[in-house]
Design an enzyme around this catalytic site. Structure first.
Site, PDB file in Angstrom:
ATOM      1  N   VAL A   1      -2.607 -30.821 -10.967  1.00  0.00           N
ATOM      2  CA  VAL A   1      -3.520 -30.312 -10.476  1.00  0.00           C
ATOM      3  C   VAL A   1      -3.327 -30.492  -9.265  1.00  0.00           C
ATOM      4  CG1 VAL A   1      -4.308 -30.511 -12.422  1.00  0.00           C
ATOM      5  CG2 VAL A   1      -4.653 -32.425 -10.836  1.00  0.00           C
ATOM      6  N   TYR A   2      -2.141 -31.284  -8.566  1.00  0.00           N
ATOM      7  CA  TYR A   2      -1.964 -32.474  -7.327  1.00  0.00           C
ATOM      8  C   TYR A   2      -3.177 -32.668  -6.711  1.00  0.00           C
ATOM      9  CZ  TYR A   2       2.642 -30.020  -7.403  1.00  0.00           C
ATOM     10  OH  TYR A   2       3.658 -29.984  -8.010  1.00  0.00           O
ATOM     11  N   SER A   3      -4.005 -31.653  -5.694  1.00  0.00           N
ATOM     12  CA  SER A   3      -4.618 -32.527  -4.666  1.00  0.00           C
ATOM     13  C   SER A   3      -6.518 -32.510  -5.421  1.00  0.00           C
ATOM     14  CB  SER A   3      -4.885 -32.712  -3.409  1.00  0.00           C
ATOM     15  OG  SER A   3      -3.926 -33.326  -2.703  1.00  0.00           O
ATOM     16  N   THR A   4      -6.402 -31.222  -6.268  1.00  0.00           N
ATOM     17  CA  THR A   4      -7.775 -30.349  -6.451  1.00  0.00           C
ATOM     18  C   THR A   4      -8.543 -31.869  -6.910  1.00  0.00           C
ATOM     19  OG1 THR A   4      -7.083 -30.832  -8.969  1.00  0.00           O
ATOM     20  CG2 THR A   4      -6.549 -28.531  -7.259  1.00  0.00           C
TER      21      THR A   4
END
Length: 139
Positions: free
Chosen positions: A67-70
């Site tokens: 989700v990386y930086s979500t």
């Protein structure tokens, strides 16, 4: 191509399912999932499509996704709600809430700097081999 959507939606959440299905039919979504809870109950749990571009792996209920930086937006929202309630001081050192954060000269970094990317904490400058993040000396 019609993508079969799996899962459930509680009554009143049919619109979520319709939009999820539209993401495949009209927005060229490859594969996705969505889940939502309300009052501690799961009201939406949907998934569909493929987990790879070649279409060899179907998207499953438990397909892992980076989700990386979500989560940054959710963390900021929670921090601001706590600040509004007087439970978090944005100008206090992070170490007030997380004492171990003070290690390596970070003791005076205020909470607000974490929320605005001003803390001077870095990311790797070069690709790392799998497992390298666990090598304390290298990192």
């Amino acid at each position: 191509m019609t993508v079969r959507v799996h899962g459930t939606c509680a009554p009143g959440f049919e619109g979520v399912r319709a939009e999820f299905e539209r993401s495949f039919a009209e927005r060229d979504e490859l594969g996705a999932s969505v889940a939502a809870t309300l009052g501690g109950e799961v009201v939406v749990d949907l998934w569909g499509g493929d987990a790879d571009r070649s279409g060899t792996r179907p998207w499953e209920r438990d397909t892992l996704v980076n989700v990386y930086s979500t989560t940054k937006g959710m963390a900021a929202l929670c921090a601001h709600l706590l600040a509004d309630r007087g439970e978090l001081d944005l100008d206090a050192p992070v170490a007030r809430y997380w004492p171990r954060f003070a290690q390596a000269g970070k003791g005076d970094i205020p909470v607000r700097w974490l929320l605005s990317h001003r803390a001077g904490l870095i990311a790797p400058g070069e690709p790392m081999a799998p497992g390298a993040a666990y090598d304390w000396e290298k990192v």
